[in-house]
Scaffold this active site. Structure first.
Site, PDB file in Angstrom:
ATOM      1  N   LYS A   2     -72.205 -19.945 -28.503  1.00 39.28           N
ATOM      2  CA  LYS A   2     -71.128 -19.184 -29.151  1.00 39.28           C
ATOM      3  C   LYS A   2     -70.978 -19.622 -30.603  1.00 39.28           C
ATOM      4  CE  LYS A   2     -68.765 -18.542 -24.783  1.00 39.28           C
ATOM      5  NZ  LYS A   2     -67.820 -19.046 -23.793  1.00 39.28           N
TER       6      LYS A   2
ATOM      7  N   ASP B  43     -60.786 -14.232 -26.157  1.00 36.23           N
ATOM      8  CA  ASP B  43     -61.397 -14.157 -24.828  1.00 36.23           C
ATOM      9  C   ASP B  43     -60.640 -13.147 -23.947  1.00 36.23           C
ATOM     10  OD1 ASP B  43     -63.649 -15.285 -23.833  1.00 36.23           O
ATOM     11  OD2 ASP B  43     -62.711 -17.104 -23.046  1.00 36.23           O
TER      12      ASP B  43
ATOM     13  N   GLN C 267     -62.913 -23.222 -23.523  1.00 39.21           N
ATOM     14  CA  GLN C 267     -64.012 -23.089 -22.558  1.00 39.21           C
ATOM     15  C   GLN C 267     -63.540 -23.565 -21.182  1.00 39.21           C
ATOM     16  OE1 GLN C 267     -67.105 -21.721 -23.267  1.00 39.21           O
ATOM     17  NE2 GLN C 267     -67.479 -21.842 -21.070  1.00 39.21           N
TER      18      GLN C 267
END
Ligand code: NAP
Length: 284
Positions: A54, A121, A98
Site C-alpha cells: 500500500k 478503508d 491494518q
C-alpha cells in the site's frame, strides 16, 4: 476455458494512473499532495507485506507516505493517542489501520477514532451507516473495486440476480449494499445457508467471499454467469480462491483469476479513496 478473464491487474494499473494524474494536477495547482497514514501494530508478516504494498503504491501515485509502526506490546491508550493525532493532522488525508491488531488493542475503539472523512478503508460505523442509507461516503475498497471491475467489463447490474457468498463487514455486506444501490436483485448467502449450490446457481453475478478454498464448485455456476472470486488462499506455492476455477471457467461467461483479479483492485481503490478525501478537504 470459455470464460473471459476479468483482468483486475490491468484495470488497477489504469485506476492508479488516473489517481497519479489527478495528484499531479493538485500539486501543479499549488495544493498539498494527498497523505496516507497506514498504521501497523505489531509484526505480523502478512500484514507487513500488505502495508508495504500500500505504501509503495501510494508513493508511486505521488502521495505522501505517513506510515506509522507501533510495537505489538503498545498500550491501547498509546494506539488511540496516535490515531487521534493523525485525525487532526492537516497533512493526513486518509488513515488506514491494518487489521488484525494485537489482542491488547480493541480494534472497534481504534477505528471509531478515525474521522469519517479520513476513513479511506470505509470501515468505520459512520461510513457503514452512510452506505446503508445510500448517502455519499468512503466505500470499502474491495467491494468498490469489484463494482469498478464489473463496470469495466460492461456487466449489466440493473435487474440482474446477484448472489454474494459471505456477509462480513469488510466484504460481503458492503458488496451486497453496493449491488443493491445499482439495482441488482441481491441474495446474501453465509455459513448457515441451506443448499448453497442451488442458491448460487440462480446468480447472473456470483461474488464468492466465504474465505473457504474451492467452496464454489462448478455445479454452483449458472451458464453464462459472471463470477467474482474474492477469496485468497495459499496452496503450496500458488494462490487459489473460493471458486473451483478450472470447472467454473468452462461454464461462466466471465471470471476473475486469483491472483490478478480482485486483489489489485483493493489497493487501487484505497488510493482513489485517499485522493477523494484530499479533494473533498480542499473543497471544504
Ligand atoms: P470473513 O470475515 O471470514 O467472512 C466470511 C464469510 O463467509 C462469513 O460471512 C461466513 O458466514 C461466510 N462463510 C464461511 N464459510 C462459508 C461456507 N462454507 N458457505 C457459505 N458461506 C460461508 O472473511 P472476509 O474478510 O469477508 O474475506 C473473505 C475472503 O476474501 C478471504 O479469503 C479473504 O482472504 C479474502 N479477501 C480478499 C481481499 C482481496 O483484496 N482480494 C480483501 C478482503 C478479503 P458467517 O457470517 O455465517 O460466519
Amino acid at each position: 476455458m470459455s470464460a473471459v478473464l476479468m483482468d483486475g491487474k490491468l484495470l488497477a494499473s489504469k485506476v492508479r494512473e488516473e489517481v497519479k494524474t489527478a495528484v499531479a494536477a493538485m500539486v501543479a495547482a499549488g495544493q498539498a499532495p494527498p497523505g496516507l497514514a497506514t498504521v501497523l501494530i505489531g509484526d505480523d508478516p502478512a500484514s507487513e507485506i500488505y502495508v508495504r504494498n500500500k505504501r509503495r503504491m501510494c508513493v508511486e501515485a505521488g502521495m505522501q507516505d505517513h506510515h506509522q509502526h507501533l510495537p505489538g506490546n503498545v498500550s491501547h491508550q498509546e494506539a488511540i493517542d496516535l490515531v487521534d493525532a493523525l485525525a487532526v493532522n492537516p497533512l493526513i488525508s486518509g488513515i488506514l489501520v491494518q487489521l488484525p491488531v494485537p489482542g491488547t488493542i480493541v480494534a472497534e475503539e481504534l477505528l471509531s477514532r478515525i474521522p469519517a472523512a479520513k476513513d479511506v478503508d470505509g470501515l468505520t460505523v459512520a461510513n457503514a451507516g452512510l452506505l446503508a442509507q445510500g448517502l455519499p461516503g468512503h466505500r470499502p475498497c474491495t467491494p468498490a473495486g469489484i463494482v469498478r471491475l464489473l463496470d469495466e467489463y460492461a456487466v449489466a447490474l440493473e435487474g440482474a440476480t446477484a448472489v454474494v457468498v459471505g456477509r462480513s463487514r469488510l466484504v460481503g455486506k458492503p458488496m451486497a449494499q453496493l449491488l443493491l444501490e445499482r439495482n441488482a436483485t441481491v441474495t446474501i448467502a453465509h455459513s448457515r445457508t441451506r443448499n448453497l449450490t442451488e442458491v448460487c446457481r440462480n446468480a447472473d453475478i456470483l461474488i464468492a467471499a466465504a474465505g473457504v478454498p474451492g467452496v464454489i464448485t462448478g455445479d454452483a455456476i449458472r451458464p453464462g454467469a459472471t463470477v467474482i472470486d474474492v477469496g485468497i488462499h495459499r496452496d503450496g506455492n500458488r494462490l487459489r480462491g473460493d471458486v473451483d476455477f478450472a470447472a467454473a471457467s468452462k461454464i461462466a461467461a466471465r471470471i476473475t483469476p486469483v491472483p490478478g483479479g480482485v486483489g489489485p483492485m483493493t489497493i487501487a481503490m484505497l488510493l482513489a479513496n485517499t485522493l477523494k478525501a484530499a479533494q473533498d478537504r480542499q473543497e471544504n
